[in-house]
Design a protein around this motif. Structure first.
Motif, short mmCIF file in Angstrom:
data_model
loop_
_atom_site.label_atom_id
_atom_site.label_comp_id
_atom_site.label_asym_id
_atom_site.label_seq_id
_atom_site.Cartn_x
_atom_site.Cartn_y
_atom_site.Cartn_z
N LYS A 1 16.32 -86.38 -3.80
CA LYS A 1 17.64 -86.15 -3.21
C LYS A 1 18.12 -84.74 -3.52
CE LYS A 1 19.15 -90.98 -3.49
NZ LYS A 1 19.79 -91.40 -2.24
N ARG A 2 18.76 -84.13 -2.53
CA ARG A 2 19.22 -82.75 -2.67
C ARG A 2 20.74 -82.71 -2.66
NH1 ARG A 2 18.86 -78.18 2.07
NH2 ARG A 2 19.82 -79.91 3.17
N GLN A 3 21.33 -81.91 -3.52
CA GLN A 3 22.77 -81.69 -3.46
C GLN A 3 23.04 -80.21 -3.29
OE1 GLN A 3 25.51 -83.91 -3.58
NE2 GLN A 3 26.70 -82.07 -3.09
N ILE A 4 23.79 -79.88 -2.25
CA ILE A 4 24.25 -78.50 -2.06
C ILE A 4 25.56 -78.35 -2.82
CG2 ILE A 4 25.18 -76.91 -0.34
CD1 ILE A 4 23.04 -77.95 1.59
N MET A 5 25.67 -77.31 -3.63
CA MET A 5 26.82 -77.19 -4.53
C MET A 5 27.75 -76.05 -4.15
SD MET A 5 24.53 -77.72 -7.91
CE MET A 5 23.65 -76.27 -7.37
N ALA A 6 27.30 -75.19 -3.25
CA ALA A 6 28.17 -74.10 -2.82
C ALA A 6 27.55 -73.43 -1.61
CB ALA A 6 28.34 -73.06 -3.93
N PHE A 7 28.40 -72.91 -0.76
CA PHE A 7 27.93 -72.06 0.33
C PHE A 7 28.20 -70.62 -0.04
CE2 PHE A 7 28.72 -75.95 2.87
CZ PHE A 7 27.41 -76.18 3.19
N LEU A 8 27.22 -69.78 0.24
CA LEU A 8 27.36 -68.36 -0.02
C LEU A 8 27.43 -67.65 1.31
CD1 LEU A 8 24.70 -68.32 -2.84
CD2 LEU A 8 27.19 -68.32 -3.09
N VAL A 9 28.59 -67.10 1.59
CA VAL A 9 28.83 -66.46 2.88
C VAL A 9 28.99 -64.96 2.64
CG1 VAL A 9 29.84 -68.58 3.80
CG2 VAL A 9 31.32 -66.87 2.73
N PRO A 10 29.12 -64.16 3.68
CA PRO A 10 29.18 -62.71 3.47
C PRO A 10 30.23 -62.31 2.43
CG PRO A 10 28.83 -63.15 5.78
CD PRO A 10 29.03 -64.49 5.12
N GLY A 11 29.83 -61.45 1.53
CA GLY A 11 30.69 -61.02 0.44
C GLY A 11 30.47 -61.78 -0.86
N ASP A 12 29.64 -62.83 -0.81
CA ASP A 12 29.43 -63.65 -2.01
C ASP A 12 28.20 -63.21 -2.79
OD1 ASP A 12 31.63 -65.24 -1.54
OD2 ASP A 12 30.51 -66.83 -0.53
N PHE A 13 28.34 -63.19 -4.11
CA PHE A 13 27.21 -62.94 -4.99
C PHE A 13 26.48 -64.25 -5.27
CE2 PHE A 13 29.92 -59.32 -6.13
CZ PHE A 13 28.99 -58.30 -6.08
N CYS A 14 25.16 -64.17 -5.33
CA CYS A 14 24.38 -65.38 -5.58
C CYS A 14 24.27 -65.69 -7.06
CB CYS A 14 22.97 -65.22 -5.02
SG CYS A 14 22.91 -64.98 -3.24
N ASP A 15 24.21 -64.69 -7.90
CA ASP A 15 23.76 -64.92 -9.26
C ASP A 15 24.29 -63.90 -10.25
OD1 ASP A 15 22.42 -62.84 -8.09
OD2 ASP A 15 20.52 -63.89 -7.98
N LEU A 16 25.56 -63.57 -10.11
CA LEU A 16 26.19 -62.65 -11.07
C LEU A 16 26.02 -63.15 -12.49
CD1 LEU A 16 29.74 -61.36 -10.16
CD2 LEU A 16 27.71 -60.06 -10.77
N HIS A 17 26.04 -64.47 -12.66
CA HIS A 17 26.03 -65.07 -13.99
C HIS A 17 24.69 -64.94 -14.70
CE1 HIS A 17 25.00 -67.91 -10.84
NE2 HIS A 17 24.18 -68.47 -11.70
N VAL A 18 23.66 -64.63 -13.97
CA VAL A 18 22.34 -64.65 -14.60
C VAL A 18 22.22 -63.59 -15.69
CG1 VAL A 18 19.95 -63.99 -14.16
CG2 VAL A 18 20.99 -65.80 -12.86
N ALA A 19 22.98 -62.51 -15.57
CA ALA A 19 22.93 -61.48 -16.60
C ALA A 19 23.27 -62.07 -17.96
CB ALA A 19 23.91 -60.36 -16.26
N ILE A 20 24.17 -63.05 -17.98
CA ILE A 20 24.58 -63.63 -19.26
C ILE A 20 23.84 -64.92 -19.57
CG2 ILE A 20 26.53 -64.80 -20.35
CD1 ILE A 20 28.25 -62.49 -19.62
N LEU A 21 23.61 -65.75 -18.58
CA LEU A 21 22.98 -67.04 -18.86
C LEU A 21 21.47 -66.92 -19.01
CD1 LEU A 21 24.95 -69.60 -16.71
CD2 LEU A 21 25.20 -69.03 -19.12
N GLY A 22 20.90 -65.83 -18.50
CA GLY A 22 19.47 -65.64 -18.68
C GLY A 22 18.65 -66.24 -17.57
N GLU A 23 18.77 -67.53 -17.33
CA GLU A 23 17.92 -68.09 -16.28
C GLU A 23 18.73 -68.97 -15.34
OE1 GLU A 23 14.95 -70.28 -18.43
OE2 GLU A 23 16.11 -72.12 -18.30
#
Lengths: 250, 250
Positions: free
Chosen positions: A67-89
Motif C-alpha cells: 500500500k502506498r501513501q502520498i504525504m505531500a504534493f510538491l508544486v512549483p516553488g516547493d523544495f523536496c528535501d531541505l531537511h536532508v542537510a540536518i536529518l542526513g537521510e
DNA sequence: CGCGAACTTGATATTTGTCAACTAAGGTGG
DNA sequence: CCACCTTAGTTGACAAATATCAAGTTCGCG
C-alpha cells in the motif's frame, strides 16, 4: 512567467531586490524529469537539494503490503528535501506525478545562504514550517472528515497554494494526477474516488477533465469542506504587524 | 533523573559539556500545569516557547462540527511551539493530557541560542524535522493501516520515543490517556478503540491498566504493525559518519 | 485499428460508526 | 465510612462508509 519560488517565499520574509535576484539565479537551470520517476528514495543521502519549478511531484511511502501513501504534493516553488542537510537521510520517497522541471541546488549553496542571507534563510524555514502545518491539516482531514469533504478540502488547498505561485487562475488549475494517485493521497480506494468524484460533480461543485480541475463555486466548496487557510500562513509579511501582540489582520 | 531534553537532543547534534550545562539551566524552573488545560491556543502569538519536562501534552484541532483530531503527543523533552518564532501565530491548540511540567523559555533566549550555539541550534532543528517525519508516519498510519495495526504502531513509536528520554523501561511506559484521547488520535471512535484494545489484549500483545501500557512481546508488536523506526532519526550522531561540517541554517 | 491503462459500474463484504443501555471506578459530601 | 454522582469504559444491535472483486467501458497512443 513569474518565478514561483520568489512568489512563494515573499510570504515568509521581507525580501529585498538583491534577495530576489539571488533566488532567481538559484532557481535557473532546471532539468526535465519524466512522469512517474523517483527524484529521491528512502535511505538516500542526496548531495543536492531539489526544487520543483514546473509540474508536480509528491512525497510517498510504500508499506510492506504494497500500500502506498502520498504525504505531500510538491508544486512549483516547493523544495523536496531541505531537511536532508540536518536529518542526513531521506525517510521517504519523492516521485514525479507528471513531467516535472527540477533544479538541483548543491548543499553548500544552501549552507552559504544560511550564513549570509538571513531573509532567505528565514523564508526557507517558513516554508519548511508551513509544510509541517499542511501535514497537520492533512491528518485532520484524514482523521475527521469523510471522503467527500476530505477531497473537497484538498482541492481548496491546492487552489490556494497554486494561486500563490501563479499556477492557478481564479477557480481552476492543472491537475495532473490519476484517480489512483488521489486515492493514495486520501487513504481511500480508487473505486471510491471515482464514486465520490461523481457525487461532487453531481452537486455542481467541481469539473475535472483534460487534466484540469475547475471549481465551479469556490465559496461553496470551501464551506462544504470547512476549509480554513490559516495553516498555510500566507499573509504577506509586509501586511502583518511586525512585532508581537498585534491584533490579527483579517 | 536525567534531563529528557539533553537525552533527546544528543541524537540531533554532537553536544559539548558546555552545551549540556546550558540546556540544563534552560530546562529548569518548570511550572506545573493541571490536566486537561490548554497550554496555547490557535491564533495565539506566544512570547515564550514551551518545553515539556514531565507528563504529556498534545497538539490538536477541533473542527466546526466538534470533532477533534490529536496530531502529536508532546512528551518530556519536546518543544510545543518552536515554530511560532517564524510562523507568527499558532495554527493549532496544545492541551495537557495529564498533569504536566512545562518550562517557559523566552523567545529572545531561543534567538540568542540561534546566534551563538550552533550545535544546540542544529539539534533543535533536528527535533523540529523529526516531528515532521513523525507527522508523515502518522499520515501513513491513518491512511493505510486498519485500526488494530495503527494502534499497535502508535504504541511502538511511543515506546521508542519514551525510551530515548528515559521515560520508559524495556517494554512499558506510563500512558496517561483516556480511550477517547486515543480515539481522537487514531481517527476512530472511542467505542472502536475499546474493541480494538480488547483484541490486542486477547492476542497477548499489550496490557493497559493503571495508566501504564505494557507491551508483552515487543518484536511481535513491531512486526504486527510493520513498525520501522527510521523516521525517528534516532541514531546517535557520534555513531554515524559525519559528513560535511556544514553550518546550521540561521 | 487494436491494445492497455484509467476509469466506471454493480454486487457484495468488511470495517467502522452510531445509539443506547449497562457496569465499573473514583471522588465528594454527609 | 457510606451513598451518591459523575466519568470512563464495555457491550449489543444495527447503520453507514468504504473496500473488494469482477466485469464492463472509454480513450489515448502506437
Amino acid at each position: 512567467m513569474a518565478n514561483p519560488l520568489i512568489l512563494k517565499l515573499e510570504h515568509g520574509a521581507d525580501l529585498t531586490d538583491e534577495d530576489r535576484a539571488l533566488l532567481q539565479s538559484l532557481s535557473s537551470g532546471a532539468r526535465q524529469i519524466q512522469a512517474h520517476r523517483d527524484v529521491i528514495d528512502e535511505g538516500d543521502r542526496p548531495e543536492n537539494v531539489h526544487l520543483v519549478m514546473e509540474g508536480w511531484a509528491y512525497r510517498y511511502k510504500v508499506l510492506p503490503n504494497g500500500k502506498r501513501q502520498i504525504m505531500a504534493f510538491l508544486v512549483p516553488g516547493d523544495f523536496c528535501d531541505l531537511h536532508v542537510a540536518i536529518l542526513g537521510e531521506m525517510d521517504h520517497n519523492i516521485g514525479t506525478a507528471w513531467g516535472c522541471k527540477v533544479v538541483d541546488i548543491p548543499r553548500k549553496v544552501i549552507d552559504e545562504l544560511g550564513q549570509n542571507h538571513p531573509r532567505i534563510t528565514r523564508a526557507m524555514w517558513w516554508s519548511t514550517l508551513t509544510d509541517e502545518g499542511t501535514l497537520r491539516e492533512w491528518l485532520v482531514n484524514m482523521g475527521q472528515r469523510q471522503a467527500d469533504r476530505q477531497m473537497a478540502h484538498l482541492f481548496c488547498e491546492l487552489l490556494v497554494r497554486l494561486q500563490t505561485v501563479g499556477c492557478a487562475d481564479e477557480d481552476s488549475f492543472e491537475f495532473p494526477l490519476s484517480q489512483t494517485d488521489l486515492a493514495d493521497t486520501l487513504g481511500i480506494t480508487s473505486v471510491h474516488v471515482s464514486r465520490v468524484l461523481q457525487e461532487l460533480r453531481a452537486q455542481g461543485l467541481v469539473i475535472w477533465q483534460d487534466k484540469r480541475l475547475r471549481i465551479l463555486d469556490v465559496p461553496k466548496l470551501k464551506a462544504f469542506s470547512s476549509f480554513e487557510p490559516r495553516y498555510l500562513h500566507l499573509n504577506k509579511r509586509r501586511n502583518r504587524g511586525i512585532s508581537h501582540g498585534n491584533a490579527p489582520l483579517r
